[in-house]
Structures are given as C-alpha cells and as structure tokens.
Design a protein around this motif. Structure first.
Motif, short mmCIF file in Angstrom:
data_model
loop_
_atom_site.label_atom_id
_atom_site.label_comp_id
_atom_site.label_asym_id
_atom_site.label_seq_id
_atom_site.Cartn_x
_atom_site.Cartn_y
_atom_site.Cartn_z
N VAL A 76 0.85 -1.19 0.00
CA VAL A 76 0.00 0.00 0.00
C VAL A 76 0.89 1.24 0.00
O VAL A 76 1.79 1.39 0.83
CB VAL A 76 -0.93 0.02 1.23
N LEU A 77 0.65 2.14 -0.96
CA LEU A 77 1.42 3.39 -1.07
C LEU A 77 0.69 4.57 -0.45
O LEU A 77 1.32 5.50 0.06
CB LEU A 77 1.71 3.69 -2.54
N ASP A 78 -0.66 4.55 -0.51
CA ASP A 78 -1.42 5.69 -0.03
C ASP A 78 -2.85 5.25 0.23
O ASP A 78 -3.30 4.22 -0.31
CB ASP A 78 -1.40 6.82 -1.07
N THR A 79 -3.56 6.00 1.05
CA THR A 79 -4.98 5.74 1.31
C THR A 79 -5.74 7.06 1.26
O THR A 79 -5.18 8.14 1.48
CB THR A 79 -5.19 5.09 2.70
N ALA A 133 -7.37 2.20 -1.10
CA ALA A 133 -5.94 1.95 -0.88
C ALA A 133 -5.28 1.82 -2.24
O ALA A 133 -5.71 1.03 -3.08
CB ALA A 133 -5.73 0.68 -0.06
N ILE A 134 -4.24 2.60 -2.47
CA ILE A 134 -3.49 2.57 -3.73
C ILE A 134 -2.22 1.74 -3.51
O ILE A 134 -1.45 2.03 -2.59
CB ILE A 134 -3.13 3.98 -4.20
N MET A 148 -11.45 -0.68 -0.91
CA MET A 148 -11.25 -0.88 -2.34
C MET A 148 -9.76 -0.78 -2.61
O MET A 148 -9.13 0.23 -2.27
CB MET A 148 -12.01 0.16 -3.16
N VAL A 149 -9.19 -1.84 -3.19
CA VAL A 149 -7.76 -1.86 -3.50
C VAL A 149 -7.58 -1.41 -4.95
O VAL A 149 -8.14 -2.01 -5.87
CB VAL A 149 -7.16 -3.25 -3.27
N CYS A 150 -6.78 -0.36 -5.16
CA CYS A 150 -6.66 0.28 -6.45
C CYS A 150 -5.22 0.24 -6.96
O CYS A 150 -4.27 0.31 -6.18
CB CYS A 150 -7.10 1.74 -6.36
N GLY A 151 -5.07 0.15 -8.27
CA GLY A 151 -3.76 0.20 -8.88
C GLY A 151 -3.25 1.62 -8.98
O GLY A 151 -3.98 2.59 -8.80
N LYS A 152 -1.95 1.76 -9.32
CA LYS A 152 -1.31 3.08 -9.33
C LYS A 152 -1.24 3.71 -10.71
O LYS A 152 -0.66 4.79 -10.86
CB LYS A 152 0.09 3.00 -8.72
N SER A 153 -1.80 3.06 -11.73
CA SER A 153 -1.77 3.68 -13.05
C SER A 153 -2.81 4.80 -13.13
O SER A 153 -3.66 4.95 -12.25
CB SER A 153 -2.05 2.64 -14.14
#
Length: 364
Positions: A246-249, A257-258, A288-293
């Motif tokens: 996880v990089l950021d929320t 969550a990114i 919700m888990v999200c990608g970083k693109s």
C-alpha cells in the motif's frame, strides 16, 4: 523481504496440481502438455517437467521456448503460421497443428515429413465470455465442417479440439465429448492422436478425477488414439500470489488503498473480463484496493480486512499465475513485478527483476 511488486510462485502450492496431473496420466493413459499461452515462467519448468509430457504453443516464440526449456514433446499450434516462420516452427517442434485446411495445404510440401494435425471446432464450448468463446459465431478457430476435413485426412495424423474454458463440470465435459464423437467419430478413428485441449478444471477441489480418467481412457480405447490434454490454469491454479504494498490511502465515499501495482499492467485479465482479484483475508474493514496507473478503472476489487489499511502494509493477491506474467506490460511505465520462487523448504529466491533498461529496451 523482497521489494514489491513481485509474483511469488510457491512450489508447495504448485505440487498438488502436478500430483493430480501425474495421477490422471497414469490412470487414463493421456499425456499432459503445459499450455504456454497461460503460463510460461520457465524457472519452474524443471519441476513441472517431472509431472508433464511437454508443452503446446500459440506462436513461434512459444514453440522455441518449449523446445529450449521444457523436456519432452513440443507441439506447435498457431491461428496462422507465416511463410517466413514455418521452417523454424518445424525445426523446433515434434508436431505441428494447422488451424485450417487452407494453412495445411499451403504448407503441405514443406511439412510433409513432419507429424501434422488439424484444429477442429465442434461448435460448442463452456465459455461464459464471448471474448473467450472459441465457438462464437463466425469463429476463425479451427475447421467446423466434417465435409471440408475429410479430403485431407491422409495428410494428418491427429486433431486438436480446444473448446473448454474453466470447465469444472465433468458432466458437461462428458456430454460435449460424446457430441464430438457422434459428429466427428468416423474421422477421429482414422487418426493416431487427439488433443482435447485445455480449459478442463480437473485440479479444482472436488473434481471427480476418477470419472475423468475413466472417460478419457474409454475415448482412447474405443477410437484407438493417444489422447493429449493441454492444461494451463489447471496446472498452476492457486500456486502464485502477486505481492504488493500500500502506497497511499484516501476516503471518497469508500476507503481506498493505492498499491504499487496495476491490473492494466500486471493482471490484465481482471480488466478484460471485469473480474475481481482474490484475497484470503477477512474482517470488518471494507476497502477498495486500487492500482497506481492513471486508468480510472484500475481497481483490483473490494475486500474486507481485519484492520484499516495504511501506507506500508503488504497485501497478497491470490491466484496470480495464469495469464498474468505472460501478459504483463509497461503501461504508464509502472515497474513490472519481479518473479520469485518459494522452494519446497520454504526459502525464497528472486529469479528475475525488471528495471528501467528493460522498459527502454521494449521501445525505440
């Protein structure tokens, strides 16, 4: 700990699939070829080749990889072979399978001393997605009319029927195979070998492996042919995770969550088929888990966690072997996941990493 993102192939989770394949081979007489279109990570081919008979392909490069990295038979199939590649295909394979009578006739002379087969489309499938249905209307995948096939039976020694897709229903498989026998039986009995393709989820929990073995053996005996199966997902299901951080929320009506990964780049089938990733944890925290693109729909899915997510947390995305590493790409320049292996003794080793030079080398 290895730097995320990376695919982690766990041999202890791969082994049960291999053992089921070995049991099926022994009790049915069928041979099993790994479908490289699904999984081609050759760092575990040494283990897999102990339980399987070889590989099958969808392109020249897969043919060459199978011949170089996986002991046993190498079957060469493609929707269409090009003139400039057919010589190399033949030199790198034991069997070549043509998609149409037209391709068979086109390359008849050059392949005359090679074991040859033809793909046959029975007109039925188990796919729930039109995109993946080989028997969709106007399908280009194989010959469908016995009248067109009959004139060339003397030029080939086998057929490939590939019409299953994640089929976990043995009765459905049995019924479709009976239909194939009824429609194409008189042609099948003139062959020496028959591939029934992949997409049969026989390594899944609760699948009646004994019934499948009996049915395959009966098909083989009655038609006097060597049967081949081409497991892809069945060979590697549940063996691999995609490890991310996880990089950021943030909160925008939902907890988001990114992570340092992307479905567009690293698990493309989730995007294509609009499916959710799989996770094993549970709890009362919905995220919700999200990608970083930059793609707005780059979302792995919505999951429950025992605690609120925060930057630095590690997440394991399950069942991340099939159609992932073979489809990964450099969209947005997102770092491509490394590939690691967990050995049977529990030790982990990095077998491949990707860096900026790989990104630059993929372009021009």
């Amino acid at each position: 700990m290895l730097q995320t993102p990376y695919y982690l192939i766990d041999k202890s989770r791969l082994l049960p699939n291999m053992e089921k394949i070995a049991w099926l081979r022994e009790h049915s007489g069928a041979k099993a070829l790994l479908a490289l279109k699904c999984f081609a990570t050759w760092s575990v081919f040494d283990m897999m080749s102990e339980y399987m008979d070889g590989t099958t392909s969808s392109s020249l490069y897969e043919v060459k990889l199978g011949r170089e990295k996986f002991p046993g038979e190498t079957h060469a199939y493609s929707v269409a072979w090009a003139d400039h590649e057919i010589d190399e295909v033949l030199a790198s394979s034991d069997k070549v399978i043509f998609n149409t009578v037209g391709q068979l006739n086109r390359f008849e002379e050059v392949s005359r001393n090679h074991t040859r087969g033809l793909r046959v489309n029975p007109g039925v499938s188990t796919s729930g997605f039109d995109l993946a249905d080989p028997s969709r209307p106007f399908s280009r995948l194989g010959e469908h009319d016995p009248a067109n096939i009959e004139p060339v039976v003397d030029l080939i020694s086998g057929f490939m029927f590939h019409n299953n897709c994640e089929n976990a229903d043995f009765d459905r498989f049995d019924a479709m195979l009976s239909g194939i026998e009824q429609r194409f039986g008189y042609l099948i009995r003139q062959m020496k070998w028959i591939s029934l393709g992949g997409g049969i989820h026989f390594t899944g929990e609760g699948y009646p492996l004994d019934k499948l073995a009996e049915r395959l053996k009966r098909f083989s005996d009655q038609n006097e042919v060597q049967v081949y199966l081409e497991p892809g997902e069945a060979a590697i299901t549940k063996s691999t995770t995609l490890e991310v951080t996880v990089l950021d929320t943030l909160f925008n009506g939902k907890n988001l969550a990114i992570v340092d990964s992307s479905i567009e780049a690293h698990m493309l089938d989730l995007l294509i088929y609009r499916e959710s990733a799989r996770m094993e944890q549970s709890g009362d925290q919905e995220w919700m888990v999200c990608g970083k693109s930059c793609l707005a729909g780059d979302i792995f899915g919505e999951f429950r966690f025992p605690e609120p997510l925060k930057a630095g947390d590690r997440i394991s995305i399950q069942d991340a072997a099939g159609y992932t590493m073979v489809k990964k790409n450099w969209f947005n320049g997102v770092k491509m996941p490394a590939i690691a292996i967990r050995e049977l003794d529990g030790t982990e080793r990095l077998v491949r990493d990707f860096d900026y030079q790989d990104f630059a080398a993929a372009l021009s």
